[in-house]
Design a protein around this motif. Sequence first.
Motif, PDB file in Angstrom:
ATOM      1  N   ILE A   1       5.235   2.512   8.704  1.00 37.22           N
ATOM      2  CA  ILE A   1       5.917   2.518   7.415  1.00 37.22           C
ATOM      3  C   ILE A   1       7.031   1.479   7.382  1.00 37.22           C
ATOM      4  CG2 ILE A   1       7.178   3.906   5.730  1.00 37.22           C
ATOM      5  CD1 ILE A   1       4.261   4.766   6.159  1.00 37.22           C
ATOM      6  N   TYR A   2       7.018   0.642   6.353  1.00 39.63           N
ATOM      7  CA  TYR A   2       8.040  -0.384   6.185  1.00 39.63           C
ATOM      8  C   TYR A   2       9.179   0.076   5.285  1.00 39.63           C
ATOM      9  CZ  TYR A   2       4.960  -3.838   8.360  1.00 39.63           C
ATOM     10  OH  TYR A   2       4.179  -4.534   9.246  1.00 39.63           O
ATOM     11  N   ASN A   3       8.872   1.006   4.367  1.00 37.59           N
ATOM     12  CA  ASN A   3       9.887   1.426   3.401  1.00 37.59           C
ATOM     13  C   ASN A   3       9.577   2.837   2.924  1.00 37.59           C
ATOM     14  OD1 ASN A   3      11.989   1.428   1.563  1.00 37.59           O
ATOM     15  ND2 ASN A   3      11.564  -0.634   0.819  1.00 37.59           N
ATOM     16  N   ASN A   4      10.627   3.605   2.644  1.00 37.65           N
ATOM     17  CA  ASN A   4      10.471   4.949   2.087  1.00 37.65           C
ATOM     18  C   ASN A   4      11.253   5.040   0.779  1.00 37.65           C
ATOM     19  OD1 ASN A   4      11.749   8.244   2.876  1.00 37.65           O
ATOM     20  ND2 ASN A   4       9.939   7.734   1.703  1.00 37.65           N
ATOM     21  N   ILE A   5      10.543   5.332  -0.305  1.00 37.96           N
ATOM     22  CA  ILE A   5      11.161   5.512  -1.618  1.00 37.96           C
ATOM     23  C   ILE A   5      11.136   6.998  -1.931  1.00 37.96           C
ATOM     24  CG2 ILE A   5      10.961   4.992  -4.087  1.00 37.96           C
ATOM     25  CD1 ILE A   5       9.546   2.387  -3.264  1.00 37.96           C
ATOM     26  N   THR A   6      12.261   7.544  -2.403  1.00 43.02           N
ATOM     27  CA  THR A   6      12.323   8.973  -2.710  1.00 43.02           C
ATOM     28  C   THR A   6      12.361   9.208  -4.212  1.00 43.02           C
ATOM     29  OG1 THR A   6      14.746   9.011  -2.644  1.00 43.02           O
ATOM     30  CG2 THR A   6      13.576   9.421  -0.566  1.00 43.02           C
TER      31      THR A   6
ATOM     32  N   LEU B   1       0.868  -1.179   0.000  1.00 45.45           N
ATOM     33  CA  LEU B   1       0.000   0.000   0.000  1.00 45.45           C
ATOM     34  C   LEU B   1       0.905   1.229   0.000  1.00 45.45           C
ATOM     35  CD1 LEU B   1      -2.694   1.486   0.312  1.00 45.45           C
ATOM     36  CD2 LEU B   1      -2.541   1.083   2.781  1.00 45.45           C
ATOM     37  N   CYS B   2       0.922   1.942  -1.121  1.00 49.50           N
ATOM     38  CA  CYS B   2       1.862   3.057  -1.297  1.00 49.50           C
ATOM     39  C   CYS B   2       1.160   4.404  -1.115  1.00 49.50           C
ATOM     40  CB  CYS B   2       2.505   3.005  -2.676  1.00 49.50           C
ATOM     41  SG  CYS B   2       3.405   1.472  -3.022  1.00 49.50           S
ATOM     42  N   GLU B   3       1.739   5.229  -0.259  1.00 54.81           N
ATOM     43  CA  GLU B   3       1.262   6.590  -0.022  1.00 54.81           C
ATOM     44  C   GLU B   3       2.244   7.550  -0.671  1.00 54.81           C
ATOM     45  OE1 GLU B   3      -1.338   7.944   2.455  1.00 54.81           O
ATOM     46  OE2 GLU B   3      -2.160   6.048   1.733  1.00 54.81           O
ATOM     47  N   MET B   4       1.744   8.474  -1.507  1.00 53.76           N
ATOM     48  CA  MET B   4       2.619   9.460  -2.145  1.00 53.76           C
ATOM     49  C   MET B   4       2.456  10.818  -1.484  1.00 53.76           C
ATOM     50  SD  MET B   4       1.454   7.126  -4.436  1.00 53.76           S
ATOM     51  CE  MET B   4       1.622   6.451  -6.067  1.00 53.76           C
ATOM     52  N   LYS B   5       3.566  11.441  -1.148  1.00 53.05           N
ATOM     53  CA  LYS B   5       3.534  12.751  -0.496  1.00 53.05           C
ATOM     54  C   LYS B   5       4.577  13.676  -1.128  1.00 53.05           C
ATOM     55  CE  LYS B   5       0.452  11.495   2.554  1.00 53.05           C
ATOM     56  NZ  LYS B   5      -0.932  12.048   2.509  1.00 53.05           N
ATOM     57  N   TYR B   6       4.094  14.810  -1.667  1.00 51.81           N
ATOM     58  CA  TYR B   6       4.988  15.819  -2.236  1.00 51.81           C
ATOM     59  C   TYR B   6       5.022  17.008  -1.279  1.00 51.81           C
ATOM     60  CZ  TYR B   6       7.371  18.567  -5.803  1.00 51.81           C
ATOM     61  OH  TYR B   6       8.291  19.294  -6.504  1.00 51.81           O
ATOM     62  N   THR B   7       6.186  17.308  -0.735  1.00 51.12           N
ATOM     63  CA  THR B   7       6.322  18.395   0.241  1.00 51.12           C
ATOM     64  C   THR B   7       7.563  19.231  -0.070  1.00 51.12           C
ATOM     65  OG1 THR B   7       7.536  16.895   1.717  1.00 51.12           O
ATOM     66  CG2 THR B   7       5.175  17.139   2.099  1.00 51.12           C
ATOM     67  N   GLY B   8       7.575  20.445   0.487  1.00 57.07           N
ATOM     68  CA  GLY B   8       8.709  21.338   0.264  1.00 57.07           C
ATOM     69  C   GLY B   8       9.969  20.880   0.956  1.00 57.07           C
ATOM     70  N   GLY B   9       9.839  20.206   2.083  1.00 55.57           N
ATOM     71  CA  GLY B   9      10.992  19.696   2.820  1.00 55.57           C
ATOM     72  C   GLY B   9      10.791  18.237   3.174  1.00 55.57           C
ATOM     73  N   ALA B  10      11.457  17.783   4.220  1.00 59.95           N
ATOM     74  CA  ALA B  10      11.310  16.393   4.657  1.00 59.95           C
ATOM     75  C   ALA B  10       9.872  16.173   5.144  1.00 59.95           C
ATOM     76  CB  ALA B  10      12.305  16.085   5.772  1.00 59.95           C
TER      77      ALA B  10
ATOM     78  N   ARG C   1      -4.027 -11.808   2.960  1.00 58.78           N
ATOM     79  CA  ARG C   1      -2.791 -11.232   2.422  1.00 58.78           C
ATOM     80  C   ARG C   1      -2.186 -10.247   3.420  1.00 58.78           C
ATOM     81  NH1 ARG C   1      -4.150 -10.271  -3.996  1.00 58.78           N
ATOM     82  NH2 ARG C   1      -5.823 -11.793  -4.122  1.00 58.78           N
ATOM     83  N   SER C   2      -0.883 -10.178   3.416  1.00 56.25           N
ATOM     84  CA  SER C   2      -0.174  -9.249   4.299  1.00 56.25           C
ATOM     85  C   SER C   2      -0.110  -7.880   3.631  1.00 56.25           C
ATOM     86  CB  SER C   2       1.244  -9.746   4.581  1.00 56.25           C
ATOM     87  OG  SER C   2       1.205 -11.002   5.231  1.00 56.25           O
ATOM     88  N   ILE C   3      -0.380  -6.833   4.384  1.00 54.75           N
ATOM     89  CA  ILE C   3      -0.342  -5.466   3.863  1.00 54.75           C
ATOM     90  C   ILE C   3       0.940  -4.789   4.344  1.00 54.75           C
ATOM     91  CG2 ILE C   3      -1.584  -3.293   3.631  1.00 54.75           C
ATOM     92  CD1 ILE C   3      -3.162  -5.747   2.658  1.00 54.75           C
ATOM     93  N   ILE C   4       1.748  -4.332   3.417  1.00 53.69           N
ATOM     94  CA  ILE C   4       2.986  -3.624   3.737  1.00 53.69           C
ATOM     95  C   ILE C   4       2.856  -2.191   3.228  1.00 53.69           C
ATOM     96  CG2 ILE C   4       5.458  -3.462   3.279  1.00 53.69           C
ATOM     97  CD1 ILE C   4       5.564  -6.472   3.125  1.00 53.69           C
TER      98      ILE C   4
END
Length: 265
Positions: free
Chosen positions: A254-259, A198-207, A232-235
């Motif tokens: 959160i299991y993983n952060n992709i930039t 399950l992927c959440e997308m966030k666009y922000t000015g900083g971290a 099913r397992s949800i990650i």
Amino acid sequence: MILGGIPYYLHLLDKSLSLAQNIDRLFFEESALLADEFDNLYSSLFKQANEYVKIITQLSKKKSGYTRTELMTALKQKGGGGFTRRLEELEQCGFIRKYLPISGKTHIYQLIDFFTLFHLHFGGTKETYDQNMWLHMQTSSTYTNWLGLSFERLCFAHIRQIQQALGISGIATKTYALQTSTAQMDMVIDRADHIVNLCEMKYTGGAYALSKPEAEKLQNRIQELSSLLRGRSIISVLITNNSAKKNAYYNQLIYNNITLKELFL
């Protein structure tokens, strides 16, 4: 996210100017070179271009997309091959995509073209000339909403890189957005190994920092998805343009952060 990587549009950028100055020069100044490009583009590709524009305008109103039947109802269209042909042509030209949701029975049509998204958000302002229009827009909710939606589309355009970053390149997947009565999910990667990202997308000015309200929304999405995809397992995965702060909510959910950088490897 504005020009969609189209070489002709990119060639028009003046490297001596800032990005905001370039966008004002190309779209919003009086007699701007690309002010009428949207109309010209659709008219050059399609006969009865207004019928195609009606479809993509309707699709822009729901980010997860519409079924063919839902589109026809919303546009008050009668059944027939003409409407199906227009959908096929829009898909072939890369303006929309067709995908199967969880049910796997009825296709969903979704607007994905960056230039079209940009125009539908800001094209109506082209008659109000302001040499700093784009800079002034960046404090508006319209701008913020467009940023978030366009970043989601950017992520969908780089699914292969997301799979690489997650280490699942060799696993068969189905990828889609999902909207239920209680939750809206940016991206769901349904994997053949019975795991779902399950992927959440966030666009922000900083971290980006996951707040308590956002964490509660994410928890609700996880629960909703678990009930839909039993067994099913949800990650949960966070995709951000910048880094993410590893606070208590992040560590819990959160299991993983992709930039953004990883989307262009």
